[in-house]
Design a protein around this motif. Structure first.
Motif, PDB file in Angstrom:
ATOM      1  N   UNK B   4       0.854  -1.191   0.000  1.00 26.54           N
ATOM      2  CA  UNK B   4       0.000   0.000   0.000  1.00 26.54           C
ATOM      3  C   UNK B   4       0.885   1.235   0.000  1.00 26.54           C
ATOM      4  N   UNK B   5       0.674   2.090  -1.069  1.00 26.10           N
ATOM      5  CA  UNK B   5       1.524   3.260  -1.164  1.00 26.10           C
ATOM      6  C   UNK B   5       1.200   4.235  -0.054  1.00 26.10           C
ATOM      7  N   UNK B   7       0.256   7.287   1.581  1.00 26.22           N
ATOM      8  CA  UNK B   7      -0.468   8.463   1.103  1.00 26.22           C
ATOM      9  C   UNK B   7      -0.508   9.523   2.189  1.00 26.22           C
ATOM     10  N   UNK B   8      -0.188  10.773   1.774  1.00 27.25           N
ATOM     11  CA  UNK B   8      -0.216  11.861   2.741  1.00 27.25           C
ATOM     12  C   UNK B   8      -1.634  12.369   2.931  1.00 27.25           C
ATOM     13  N   UNK B   9      -1.785  13.054   4.027  1.00 28.13           N
ATOM     14  CA  UNK B   9      -3.024  13.798   4.198  1.00 28.13           C
ATOM     15  C   UNK B   9      -2.785  15.255   3.866  1.00 28.13           C
ATOM     16  N   UNK B  10      -3.723  15.851   3.155  1.00 26.41           N
ATOM     17  CA  UNK B  10      -3.575  17.273   2.842  1.00 26.41           C
ATOM     18  C   UNK B  10      -3.766  18.119   4.085  1.00 26.41           C
ATOM     19  N   UNK B  11      -4.561  17.580   4.987  1.00 23.18           N
ATOM     20  CA  UNK B  11      -4.839  18.333   6.214  1.00 23.18           C
ATOM     21  C   UNK B  11      -4.524  17.474   7.414  1.00 23.18           C
ATOM     22  N   UNK B  13      -5.861  15.683  10.133  1.00 26.75           N
ATOM     23  CA  UNK B  13      -7.209  15.202  10.387  1.00 26.75           C
ATOM     24  C   UNK B  13      -7.630  15.490  11.822  1.00 26.75           C
ATOM     25  N   UNK B  16      -8.741  18.841  11.883  1.00 22.20           N
ATOM     26  CA  UNK B  16     -10.055  18.935  11.228  1.00 22.20           C
ATOM     27  C   UNK B  16     -11.168  18.486  12.160  1.00 22.20           C
ATOM     28  N   UNK B  17     -10.868  17.469  12.945  1.00 21.51           N
ATOM     29  CA  UNK B  17     -11.886  17.003  13.895  1.00 21.51           C
ATOM     30  C   UNK B  17     -12.273  18.109  14.858  1.00 21.51           C
TER      31      UNK B  17
END
Lengths: 359, 1219
Positions: B4-5, B7-11, B13, B16-17
């Motif tokens: 599984x590559x 993957x970054x989060x743009x924000x 999280x 955001x919560x």
């Protein structure tokens, strides 16, 4: 305080305001690196807030901004300023990166992959909630701006278009309805549609940049900020009863009168300069105006193609260039006419009241 | 397997919560806020408050009910309940019985019958089948049953047997049914009884139950709180609801379209259509409407469902907020109160073109539907004086009114009488007349000097004149003119007045004015004629008492200074020759009479007062101003030099005349006066037909003055006026100081305001505003307007002619009315004359003048029998006979408790008895005196003027004093210059001339008319017979065609009278309306009615015996010494013997003049038709008199006299006295 208000009233004389806006606009683009610095922006924002806060102590200003109809305009001024700055800041950053031989911000971002959930849907959901909150609060605080039943014998004074059309209405002051209400708005739409075909410069696609697209950005921002947003601002804040100009803090007095007797170009030439009467033949009478208009529309493009826009002409070819230059001249016609009206009380360049045709 | 590559989060999280948490909280909070905001709406708060208050009220009422007759109710309830219980027991047992019968016995019996019948059918089939087989066998058609073989016989017998069985079963069943019917009847009876008892029980507590239900629905129990009153949850059964009404025929005018009108006013004004929510206890918006008798209730003429609220009150019916619905404060005080309480600002109604009518002007709204009426019903007295005399004219219900309202009718009358329509066209008034005198022959009447000084200040010469003031106002040098060149402007006014005079005399046409040379003047006789012929019916003279009352014509006190003999002689003889459109009628005076009157007027009616200034025509100011103005007029289309040359070339007179012409045109003089060359001139003012809905933006507020200092016209004190940005505020200033809005503005002479000042009083101005505001542009459909037809139309038109002819000046039209409770506490109603009110004895003396012994209350029962008999004679003709009048005579001393008496006036009102006021009674009895006391407060008292001291300038005014009997008057000294107004409200009944005759007689004979003894013993008996006839119920009395002829050409009906009915020169149309008016008013047939008596064969058919004999007998009865009609009545030329004061009209004219049914009823009971008449009651219905002369019941006798009068030509009287 009174002196301050007086000063603002003088500064918001539309002639001064417009010149000031153009100067500010030019300065902003010339010293773009300076203005896109965050602390400069913060300082300007802080100054604006102070100015706004001080302004609210003025009854007249307060009455204008507290009208439920005008609330969006205040928001618009803030949002337009912010997003323009934001875009320009990124453009400047990218320019700096490119000068250093690095990748642009956008390119960096596109390399990154994120999930639809939560990165997209979650933020969209948050926007949804916050927009709903904003709308509820807005609707609780402000009643719908309904006015009295329309009465043909008693129109509101001033009679104003919806806020987003106030720029158009301002144009009506300088041009005949068929130009200001039909031709120019039509050209705005046609021109925007034609842009992809005119603009063959591949630079700036997918990233912000200023250095690579100085001309395009300048023209667009001039059209949007000066000829649209500033005109809306003028229409909202400075146009009062009887469509007279009022300073920002000047009371809207219904009884205020201004001596405005405007004169046509033909009268300038035949009566004021020539010292005689107007020719009876309308064609001869309007010949100078017609020649001037024809020269503006047909003589100016080739001259420009040979001189200032030589490079463009070479890149774009005759068809594209002519379309572009036609749209450009049409856009320029508005500030030109405004300047002529203010400077010389010029009513029409070409005036055929016999045929309801005036330019 | 691919890894599984990463993957970054743009924000972030987690962050955001957190944002999500805050967003969710914000959303929840904003939703709650929204719900609360909705729950907290203005009208919902009001409704909840009202429900709580109303519940408290209901609880209190229930408590009162319980307390008041708790025991009785409980007992009654117990009795009723016991009865109910018993019935219920019976009912139940019967029902059980019935049920058993039906369920058990009848069901089984019915089954039996059904089964047996089925059996019969089967058996019949078998029998028929067998019979058919047998018939085939035998080959015969008809077989006697006796010959049946057994195979047929058996089934046949079985059928018969079974049929018998069915009958048996049926018998059982029917017996049971009989039982059932009986039981059902019994049950029904019991049920009925039960319902009755139940109803009674319920009625016993009806009000209480209603209240209890109200308490239950509005109480704050858990269910109600949860489901009715909790935000959000209350959608289940909200206690607060928008109350709206959609009047079916009314529309809102939205300029481009008409929208259905929806009024939601009741949403807040929840008790508006229920009674009992009044002043002291209830605050707005919860009060009852003060006039539920007229509005909102289903039984009123303007029910809520059909009219709503905004039709009268204006404002925005569909708004649920105080400010949005365009409430309009009535005065400054209320405005301040509202500003504090509701944040009211004039901007509240910025977006609604018709804000609410301020409460004091609310009667203006009546005009838009009731404009046809001369007197708009219920919209106030016809004059401000009457309105002031009966301050409670607008309060009818339970006292919920708080405001002083202004009378629409008075305002309309001011508009009409002051000739506002001369400048301002208005649709409401049809064919307005020019109110001022005719100036086409001015030269023949007055001198230029008089006109000049009159123009400068008309009121200086005649304080009561309606001519307004054009000079010395806020923009031309008056007290209100604040500019520096004040003096100069004052001088300019003299130039203007002089110029107008010059022009008027230039336009004057010559007219022959000559006096016959052979006449010799007799001023003494002139005085007598002036006082007695009828001049005082319209004119007042200051030297006579009660002068201010007769204000219909000009006050003549100083006309001697103004007029010349020749003109006056011609004028009194034939006023219409000089002024064809005028209202002055001709008294048909001969040369000598006219000459005497003219001489008297010129010699006597002249005062020493200074009047008349001269213009200084040579002063520099004069010429400079004149030249400047004239040059100005030429400058419109001439160059300066030419204009100046033109002016320079004119003589002074030419200049004056030309400037005068410009001024006459500018000031619109021709709006009120006939001026030669300007006969058809149009009014110069703004049309007022839709002024009530005039757009405020088109009203000139000048430099937006807000505060104005002015002088009160009455007190002369400085007053402060606040001008709001409202129509009524503007109107009030415009009328009070017509040119005030020019203040501070730089205006050219020709642009300056030119409205004159009529110098009206506050009440007059406010009433006038009420009228002007009533002229609105509004889509009221014809169907709901009160368009007059038939009788009503005739009465409205007649009222106007009567007003314009000032019939009230001479004739009394109405009588006092009284309503009281008799011994049986039944309301009784009658007419007559209130003579005295004794506060001490708490008694009202209400007397009729009859020459019979007053019938005491004891005789009531006897006369009640008589009344039935009168009814017999009178009823067929449909008279509205006050047959109970005779019961109403209350002898002096026989008290009637004041609490049970309500004395009402046809016009006027009643006066409350208060602790400190020493007078009470019908206001019509008393003169109302309004004056300023030492503190400059306005005081109003009622009583009589007892004396005047002209030298000292003091009026002695008798206030009624308790406990003094006939000496009840206590003198109050009032300085004349402190008197604001003296009104004799009894004049509302009409008949001013009669009062004037009494007063002049008293003055000439040196009697005191305010002394009760002298008045009743001397003055009244002497003058009464010579007063113009009372026209009370004239329509019942006279034939319409006769009245028409008489009005067209009056002749002496009572030749011994000095007073004379004038010739009004009515058009035929006017005379028709007027003749019909009386018929319509008294509900008799008009213009024609069928008189059987006048037909040829009438006597033949109706005579009791031979016609000639019948007439003879009737004639003899009339001559009977006890009857003797001709003792008083004239008979053709033949006059009765004795003093003329006892004479009565000519009977030979009765057949064309009187209605026969009236004659009959009149002879029986004269007082019923005209209380106070001298005509004796000679015939009593229940007592036969004069039997020796005419042996018949009184009914027959009266009938015979009537027939004789109606066939006068055949009477012996006609033969002996041909006319």
């Amino acid at each position: 305080m009174e002196t301050f208000k007086e000063l603002v009233n003088v500064l918001t004389n539309p002639k001064i305001l417009l010149i000031f806006s153009v100067v500010l606009f030019a300065a902003g683009l010339i010293f773009i690196r300076f203005f896109t610095k965050p602390w400069v922006a913060m300082a300007i924002a802080a100054l604006s807030v102070v100015f706004f806060a001080v302004s609210t102590t003025d009854d007249n200003f307060m009455e204008i901004i507290s009208k439920a109809d005008n609330v969006p305009i205040v928001m618009m001024v803030v949002l337009v300023g912010f997003f323009t700055w934001l875009g320009m800041r990124r453009a400047v950053k990218n320019d700096q990166l490119m000068e250093a031989g690095e990748e642009t911000l956008e390119r960096r971002e596109t390399k990154q992959k994120v999930f639809v959930w939560p990165d997209l849907v979650y933020t969209e959901f948050l926007c949804l909630i916050l927009c709903t909150v904003a709308l509820i609060v807005w609707s609780v605080l402000l009643d719908a701006p309904l006015e009295e039943p329309a009465n043909p014998t008693r129109t509101p004074n001033p009679s104003k278009a919806p806020w987003y059309f106030l720029g158009l209405q301002e144009m009506l002051v300088y041009y005949d309805p068929w130009i200001a209400g039909v031709l120019l708005p039509g050209l705005i739409i046609v021109g925007l549609m034609a842009l992809p075909y005119i603009d063959i410069n591949p630079k700036g696609n997918g990233y912000y940049t200023w250095n690579e697209r100085k001309f395009a950005i300048t023209i667009f921002l001039f059209g949007f900020l000066i000829l649209w947003v500033v005109l809306i601002f003028i229409g909202t804040f400075l146009r009062g009863p009887n469509w007279n100009f009022f300073g920002l803090f000047e009371t809207w007095d219904v009884a205020k009168l201004e001596a405005l007797v405007n004169v046509n170009l033909s009268e300038y030439i035949y009566v004021i300069i020539g010292g005689g009467g107007l020719p009876t033949n309308p064609l001869i009478r309007e010949l100078p105006g017609l020649l001037l208009t024809a020269g503006y529309l047909f003589l100016l493009p080739p001259i420009l193609a040979k001189t200032v826009f030589r490079k463009f002409y070479a890149e774009m070819g005759p068809v594209r260039f002519n379309v572009m230059i036609f749209l450009f001249l049409m856009m320029a016609s508005l500030p030109i006419k405004m300047a002529l009206r203010w400077a010389f009380n010029l009513k029409y360049i070409v005036a055929f009241p016999e045929y309801f045709f005036n330019i | 397997m691919a890894t599984k590559r990463k993957t970054d989060h743009a924000f972030n999280i987690k962050r955001l919560n957190v944002v999500f948490l805050f967003s969710a909280v914000a959303l929840t909070a904003s939703v709650i806020w929204m719900v609360i905001d909705d729950y907290d709406r203005e009208w919902k708060k009001y409704q909840r408050e009202f429900f709580d208050l109303d519940r408290t009220k209901a609880e209190r009422e229930i408590q009162e009910i319980d307390e008041r007759n708790h025991d009785a109710v409980v007992q009654a309830q117990k009795a009723k309940e016991a009865a109910l219980e018993k019935v219920q027991g019976d009912l139940e047992s019967k029902r059980t019985e019935l049920d058993l019968l039906q369920r058990e016995k009848m069901y089984k019996a019915d089954q039996d019958v059904k089964f047996a019948r089925a059996e019969v059918d089967v058996l019949r089939y078998e029998y028929e089948k067998a019979l058919a087989e047998y018939r085939d066998e035998r080959g015969e058609e008809d077989i006697d049953p006796a010959e049946y073989p057994p195979s047929v016989r058996e089934p046949y017998d079985a059928v018969l047997k079974q049929e018998a069985k069915v009958l048996d079963y049926l018998n059982v069943y029917n017996t049971l049914r009989q039982d059932e019917t009986r039981l059902k009847e019994e049950v029904g009876e019991l049920e009925k009884q039960y319902t009755v008892y139940d109803d009674e029980l319920r009625k016993l507590n009806e009000r209480r139950d209603i209240l209890a239900r109200k308490i239950e629905t509005t109480s704050t129990n858990l269910k109600n709180i949860l489901l009715d009153r909790t935000p959000m949850l209350d959608f289940v059964d909200p206690i607060t609801k928008v109350e709206w009404v959609k009047p079916p025929e009314l529309r809102d005018d939205l300029n481009f379209a008409y929208a259905e009108r929806i009024d939601m006013c009741k949403t807040c004004h929840m008790a508006i259509d229920s009674s009992g929510y009044v002043n002291d206890e209830w605050e707005q918006p919860f009060r009852s409407h003060p006039r539920l008798d007229l509005y909102l209730t289903a039984s009123s003429p303007h029910p809520y469902n059909e009219f709503g609220c905004t039709v009268c009150h204006q404002g925005r019916g569909q708004d649920l907020t105080f400010n949005g619905s365009a409430h309009m404060p009535q005065d400054e005080e209320q405005r301040h109160e509202w500003e504090e309480k509701y944040g009211w600002t004039p901007k509240a109604f910025k977006y609604w073109e018709t804000p609410m009518v301020p409460n004091q002007y609310i009667y203006s709204s009546c005009l838009k539907c009731h404009g046809d009426s001369w007197e708009v019903p219920e919209a106030g007295p016809m004059t401000v004086e009457l309105a002031a005399a009966s301050p409670d004219w607008n309060q009818k219900d339970d006292g919920a009114t708080t405001t002083d309202h202004y009378s629409l009718n008075a305002g309309r009358m001011i508009f009409y009488e002051y000739g506002c329509h001369g400048c301002h066209a208005i649709k409401d008034l049809e064919n307005p007349r020019k109110v001022g005198p005719d100036l086409r022959h001015l030269e023949a009447k007055v001198e230029p000097d008089w006109v000049y000084s009159w123009l400068l200040d008309p009121k200086a010469f005649r304080p009561s004149t309606k001519m307004p003031k054009f000079f010395g106002l806020a923009n031309n040098g008056g007290e209100m003119d604040t500019r520096a060149d004040h003096e100069l402007r004052h001088a300019w006014n003299e130039v203007e007045a002089d110029a107008i005079t010059a022009f008027l005399f230039k336009q004057s046409l010559p007219m022959e004015m000559a006096v016959p040379s052979d006449l010799e003047a007799d001023a003494e006789n002139g005085k007598r004629l002036f006082e007695n012929r009828g001049c005082l019916g319209c004119h007042a003279v200051d030297s006579l008492p009660f002068a201010p009352a007769n204000d219909f014509g000009p006050n003549l006190s100083r006309v001697g200074e103004k007029l010349n003999l020749a003109w006056l002689f011609n004028w009194v003889q034939n006023p219409k020759a000089y002024h064809p459109g005028g209202r002055m009628p001709s008294l048909r005076l001969d040369d000598q009479e006219a000459f005497d009157i003219a001489t008297y007027v010129l010699e006597e009616l002249e005062s020493d007062a200074e009047f008349g200034a001269q213009p200084n025509r040579s002063s520099e100011q004069y010429t400079a101003f004149l030249d400047e103005r004239l040059t100005e007029t030429y400058l419109e289309n001439l160059p300066m030099s030419a204009a100046e040359a033109k002016v320079a070339a004119m003589s002074l007179d030419q200049k004056r005349e030309l400037f005068g012409q410009k001024l006459v045109e500018r000031y619109g003089c021709a709006g009120c006066h006939m001026i030669n060359g300007y006969e058809d001139a149009k009014g110069i003012g703004v049309e007022l037909s839709e002024h009530g809905t005039k757009d405020l933006h088109t009203v000139d507020f000048g430099l937006e003055l807000h505060e104005v200092e002015g002088k009160n016209r009455v007190t002369g004190e400085e007053e402060h006026y606040h001008i709001d940005h409202t129509l009524h505020s503007w109107l009030s200033m415009k009328i009070r100081y017509p040119r005030i809005f020019d203040r501070g503005r730089l205006k050219a002479f020709k642009d300056a305001s030119r409205m004159p000042n009529f110098e009206l009083t506050d009440e007059q101005i406010q009433s006038l505003i009420t009228y002007i505001l009533g002229n609105r542009k509004e889509p009221i459909p014809e169907t709901i307007q009160n368009r007059l037809q038939g009788d009503a139309e005739v009465i409205a038109k007649g009222d106007q002619i009567i007003h314009d002819s000032n019939c009230y000046g001479c004739h009394q039209f109405e009588m006092h009315e009284i309503t009281y409770l008799d011994d049986d506490v039944l309301p009784r109603h009658g007419i007559g004359q209130v003579t005295e009110i004794s506060i001490d004895d708490e008694a009202t003396f209400f007397r009729l003048w009859t020459d019979q012994v007053l019938i005491t209350q004891k005789e009531k029962t006897e006369s009640a029998a008589a009344q039935q008999l009168y009814g017999e004679y009178c009823e067929p003709s449909g008279f509205e006979l006050f047959s109970h009048l005779t019961q109403l005579n209350i002898q002096a001393g026989e008290d009637l408790p004041l609490t049970a008496v309500e004395v009402q006036e046809q016009v006027g009102g009643t006066l409350e008895l208060t602790e400190d006021s020493s007078v009470s009674g019908p206001v019509s009895l008393f003169t109302a005196l309004t004056f300023l006391d030492e503190k400059n407060d306005v005081q109003q008292v009622f009583g009589r003027i007892t004396d005047t001291d002209l030298d000292e300038g003091i009026v002695y005014f008798g206030l009624m004093k308790p406990g003094a009997g006939k000496d009840a008057f206590e003198d109050l000294e009032v300085k004349m210059d402190r008197i604001v107004r003296i009104v004799d409200p009894s004049l509302a009944l009409g008949g001013r001339l009669g009062r004037a005759l009494e007063l002049t007689y008293a003055q000439n004979e040196d009697l005191n008319p305010f002394d009760i003894d002298e008045y009743y013993n001397d003055i009244q008996p002497t003058i009464d017979p010579y007063k113009p006839p009372v026209l009370f119920r004239e329509g019942q009395k006279v034939q319409t065609p006769w009245l028409f002829d008489f009005l067209m050409s009056p002749y002496p009906l009572r030749p011994w009278f000095e007073v004379r009915m004038p010739t009004f020169e009515f058009t035929q149309e006017e005379a028709t309306i007027l003749a019909n008016y009386f018929g319509a008013r008294d509900r008799r047939r008009y213009p024609y009615s069928y008189n059987a008596e006048s037909q040829d064969d009438y006597l033949q058919a109706h005579a009791q015996g031979e016609p000639s004999e019948y007439i003879e007998k009737a004639w003899a009865l009339m001559q009977d010494p006890q009857v003797n009609c001709f003792n008083c009545h004239m008979q053709g030329e033949k006059t009765p013997e004795g003093d003329p004061s006892s004479w009565a009209p000519d009977l030979s004219m009765a057949y064309q003049r009187l209605r026969p049914d009236w004659i009959r009823a009149w002879i029986f009971n004269p007082q019923a038709f005209q209380p106070g008449t001298k005509m004796p009651q000679l015939f009593l219905a229940d007592e036969a008199r004069y039997q020796e002369t005419y042996g018949a019941p009184s009914g027959v006798q009266v009938e015979a006299i009537k027939d004789l009068l109606m066939n006068w030509a055949q009477s012996p009287g006609a033969a002996s006295n041909p006319r």
